[in-house]
Design an enzyme around this catalytic site. Structure first.
Site, PDB file in Angstrom:
ATOM      1  N   ASN A 297       0.827  -1.210   0.000  1.00 46.48           N
ATOM      2  CA  ASN A 297       0.000   0.000   0.000  1.00 46.48           C
ATOM      3  C   ASN A 297       0.859   1.256   0.000  1.00 46.48           C
ATOM      4  OD1 ASN A 297      -2.352  -1.505   0.113  1.00 46.48           O
ATOM      5  ND2 ASN A 297      -2.704  -1.173   2.300  1.00 46.48           N
TER       6      ASN A 297
ATOM      7  N   ARG B 170      -9.961  -4.194 -14.497  1.00 49.78           N
ATOM      8  CA  ARG B 170      -8.886  -5.061 -14.008  1.00 49.78           C
ATOM      9  C   ARG B 170      -9.360  -6.501 -14.112  1.00 49.78           C
ATOM     10  NH1 ARG B 170      -5.384  -1.477 -11.454  1.00 49.78           N
ATOM     11  NH2 ARG B 170      -6.348   0.218 -10.253  1.00 49.78           N
TER      12      ARG B 170
ATOM     13  N   ARG C  83      -4.534   2.111 -13.437  1.00 49.47           N
ATOM     14  CA  ARG C  83      -3.232   2.294 -12.791  1.00 49.47           C
ATOM     15  C   ARG C  83      -2.619   0.974 -12.343  1.00 49.47           C
ATOM     16  NH1 ARG C  83      -3.857   6.553  -8.684  1.00 49.47           N
ATOM     17  NH2 ARG C  83      -3.469   7.980 -10.405  1.00 49.47           N
TER      18      ARG C  83
ATOM     19  N   HIS D 131     -14.399   3.344 -15.557  1.00 54.43           N
ATOM     20  CA  HIS D 131     -14.302   2.541 -14.339  1.00 54.43           C
ATOM     21  C   HIS D 131     -15.602   1.783 -14.070  1.00 54.43           C
ATOM     22  CE1 HIS D 131     -13.778   2.153  -9.805  1.00 54.43           C
ATOM     23  NE2 HIS D 131     -12.652   1.654 -10.278  1.00 54.43           N
TER      24      HIS D 131
ATOM     25  N   ARG E 221     -13.956   2.645   4.015  1.00 54.95           N
ATOM     26  CA  ARG E 221     -12.789   1.784   4.217  1.00 54.95           C
ATOM     27  C   ARG E 221     -11.511   2.594   4.392  1.00 54.95           C
ATOM     28  NH1 ARG E 221     -11.222  -0.839  -0.819  1.00 54.95           N
ATOM     29  NH2 ARG E 221      -9.412   0.504  -0.923  1.00 54.95           N
TER      30      ARG E 221
ATOM     31  N   HIS F 178     -14.969  -3.367  -0.510  1.00 58.51           N
ATOM     32  CA  HIS F 178     -14.858  -2.713  -1.810  1.00 58.51           C
ATOM     33  C   HIS F 178     -16.205  -2.291  -2.388  1.00 58.51           C
ATOM     34  CE1 HIS F 178     -13.623  -2.560  -6.203  1.00 58.51           C
ATOM     35  NE2 HIS F 178     -12.645  -1.885  -5.635  1.00 58.51           N
TER      36      HIS F 178
END
Length: 711
Positions: free
Chosen positions: A49, A373, A403, A433, A562, A590
């Site tokens: 992270n 992704r 990214r 997205h 989160r 998420h």
């Protein structure tokens, strides 16, 4: 009042809030209630992270300073002030990481029989083994790079471990020499020794036998250091960019040579060697971090792969898989009702099966998807390729600017094109997205649309440990809306109206504003009001001000966040009615939920978007309603269970820090464990029903004509 709410005292600095989130992850590494190997994983996650945060966020602030951008953030801090402040905070967090490593994780692993060996405690047999290993596996690929007037300091790639060396010639002791060599990755970071459960790090092996690399010289000092570079991908996808794919590929190569943004080095490094390295890398002292232990804690992930100890991990869990969404039943079932999937408690397999079934179904005419992704060996990619080769119209938007997934997505875009899929690389100036899939099918001489909409990516690997929500539906209005959005993404379309969906840029922001205003109006009219939201991050100042206005009207606001939250709670007259919880646990939270009381007639929406300016203004995102009453109630129940969590929840305090709930006198409530238990209970019920049905079939009467009637 709007100007009053813009005051910096009402906002938390974004980067400090992010560091606070990573601290919550670090707490999980400390927590002895977690299994030992899971604690080690959490510690490795904090490193990953932080690396990404440095490569993007810290790099961005440094770039602002370099170009003279001097505007304050919402909390009133200038870029240079932010850099100084977060550097100190990051330094403290890194120190805490190594305290957890050295005082907790490594001793606990050793106590369980898993040992990280060092040069000073190797047995003779281990030394001999490593000598052979070094000579056969490492020495042939090591490249020592001298540093002198004719050989300048070499280029060192991003995210690499390197060894700095000080030497003297055996015959000329007065001359001092410096060299650098990159630690090879071909053999992995962690080397298993012949003795069971004993390992050593590859950089230590290189250091032990480094004399062989510099014959005729005495090695006076060695040190391992790790570098990170600015990895922001500055893609000029404007009118002057004829081919976005080529532009991304070109920028990926440039990015590898970005400015050094951080150096981590061992605390025992001499000032002489340290200064040579730092000067050559052109990095400020503020960006240099000294640590006491193995450099780059992601080595823990490699070590854990060599440890076979399931008793030191979370118990294995596989989500519920409904037989109603099997290949034989998929379209029939969705035709009859909408299905809500709560991953990972519901397995991700039905989503994969949805695309696989569509690929093989003769009645399916077209498949359209957005991929942001995906996994490295994606079954969805294979299914889309299969569908195209079967002659179906397959269109996929692959967001090649995702990214750190840019290379992977460029690869899949090329792969799909070769299979006959029509591939779109995204939109100019925007990242796409949104998470959506559309299947167009012929049924009874009519064309119908089946849709999957979700809060998370089409990644069959991360779906096992990311919590997300997804909807499978045949709703005609949602189907028409999704078709319209694909027309916008792939062609030229200025769609001004959607039946059910809301799309950013702009659309989601304005819709949420309207819903918040509706709750304000209800509160002012004495009606029931309330807002419940769950998302990853809250950093959009305008949205925070809207929530402040709702709080000033007395609207109760419950936020499950989160990660980042720039909002402050308990400000008298501003945010008295806002409560913020953050859950960090076994699974990464998420999903995004937006719910509004609507005078006790709750409206529930799911979305791919967080409340961040980039999501609301610079990305294509979707927000969609749950129209079915039972599904709305299920999501509200999920939210409520999470809100009642008192094990993995931290509550935001007035001073901006998060604090665990005092459980004295309370029953233990771990939301993620509750969802696991519910999923396992459903699976057990299904198995019992299947066994009962099998037993009934086995013993039910058989009409036997030879017995003259019923048996």
């Amino acid at each position: 009042m709007t100007n009053e709410l813009k005051q910096p005292k009402y906002y938390v600095n974004r980067e400090l809030s992010w560091l606070a989130f990573n601290d919550r992850v670090l707490e999980e590494a400390r927590d002895t209630q977690n299994p030992l190997l899971e604690r080690a994983k959490f510690l490795a996650i904090t490193q990953k992270n932080m690396d990404e945060w440095f490569m993007v966020r810290v790099a961005s602030l440094q770039q602002q300073v370099l170009v003279g951008h001097n505007n304050p953030d919402a909390s009133g801090l200038l870029p240079n002030d932010q850099l100084s402040m977060i550097s100190a905070a990051a330094r403290e967090q890194i120190k805490n990481q190594y305290q957890v490593l050295n005082r907790s994780i490594i001793p606990a692993l050793k106590k369980q029989g898993f040992e990280l060996k060092h040069a000073d405690n190797l047995a003779d047999s281990q030394y001999a083994f490593l000598k052979r290993f070094f000579e056969e596996e490492l020495l042939p690929i090591l490249t020592p790079m001298a540093i002198d007037s004719t050989r300048p300091f070499p280029f060192l790639a991003n995210d690499t471990l390197n060894i700095g060396v000080r030497l003297k010639h055996e015959t000329d002791k007065s001359e001092k020499y410096t060299a650098v060599l990159q630690v090879p990755t071909t053999s992995g970071r962690v080397i298993a020794l012949p003795e069971k459960n004993q390992v050593i790090l590859v950089e230590e092996v290189v250091q032990i036998f480094l004399d062989a690399v510099f014959p005729g010289y005495d090695i006076k000092e060695t040190t391992v250091f790790h570098i990170l570079r600015d990895m922001e991908l500055d893609v000029a996808d404007d009118e002057d960019t004829p081919n976005i794919l080529q532009e991304v590929q070109s920028k990926l190569q440039e990015r590898e040579r970005g400015r050094v943004i951080r150096v981590i080095v061992n605390t025992n490094t001499s000032k002489t060697l340290m200064s040579k390295i730092i000067k050559a890398l052109d990095v400020s002292d503020e960006r240099v971090y000294e640590v006491n232990g193995a450099i780059d804690l992601t080595f823990l992930s490699a070590w854990l792969k060599l440890i076979d100890a399931p008793y030191l991990e979370f118990s294995k869990f596989k989500g519920y898989e409904s037989s109603e969404l099997s290949p034989d039943n998929m379209f029939v079932s969705i035709k009859q009702q909408d299905y809500l999937l709560h991953h990972p408690y519901d397995t991700f397999k039905p989503v994969v099966t949805f695309i696989q079934t569509a690929a093989c179904d003769d009645d399916v005419l077209a498949i359209k998807m957005v991929l942001y992704r995906v996994s490295g060996n994606s079954p969805i990619i294979r299914a889309l390729a299969d569908a195209a080769q079967r002659g179906k119209q397959v269109t996929v938007l692959v967001e090649i600017k995702a990214r750190f997934d840019e290379e992977n997505n460029v690869h899949w875009a090329r792969e799909l094109e070769q299979k006959g899929v029509h591939v779109v690389y995204g939109l100019r100036g925007l990242k796409v997205h949104a998470k959506m899939a559309l299947v167009v099918r012929r049924e009874d001489d009519a064309i119908v649309r089946y849709v999957h909409l979700a809060t998370g990516n089409y990644n069959d690997v991360t779906a096992n440990f990311y919590t997300d929500l997804g909807l499978l539906t045949r709703d005609s209005e949602l189907g028409m809306d999704v078709s319209s959005i694909f027309n916008i993404l792939t062609g030229y379309s200025d769609q001004e109206y959607f039946h059910q969906l809301h799309m950013s840029p702009n659309g989601i922001r304005e819709f949420i504003y309207d819903k918040i205003d509706g709750e304000i109006a209800n509160a002012n009219a004495g009606k029931s009001a309330g807002i419940k939201m769950k998302f990853n991050s809250l950093s959009d100042e305008q949205m925070i001000r809207h929530l402040y206005k709702a709080s000033q009207a007395g609207v109760p606001i419950e936020l499950l966040v989160r990660g980042i939250t720039m909002l402050k709670v308990n400000i008298p007259g501003v945010s008295d009615t806002i409560t913020v919880h953050s859950i960090v646990g076994r699974f990464l939270e998420h999903s995004r939920i937006y719910s509004f009381n609507n005078d006790d007639n709750p409206e529930v929406y799911l979305s791919s978007a967080d409340l961040m300016t980039r999501n609301l203004d610079r990305r294509v995102e979707l927000l969609f309603p749950l129209k079915d009453t039972a599904l709305r109630q299920r999501v509200l129940s999920i939210f409520q269970t999470m809100w009642q969590d008192n094990v993995k929840t931290r509550v935001l305090q007035s001073d901006g820090h998060f604090e665990k709930i005092d459980r004295r006198g309370l029953s233990t409530m771990n939301a993620q464990e509750i969802f696991i238990a519910e999923s396992l209970s459903v699976q057990a019920d299904v198995k019992r029903q299947e066994k009962s049905a099998q037993a009934q079939r086995k013993f039910e009467p058989i009409n036997n004509p030879f017995l003259g009637g019923e048996a």
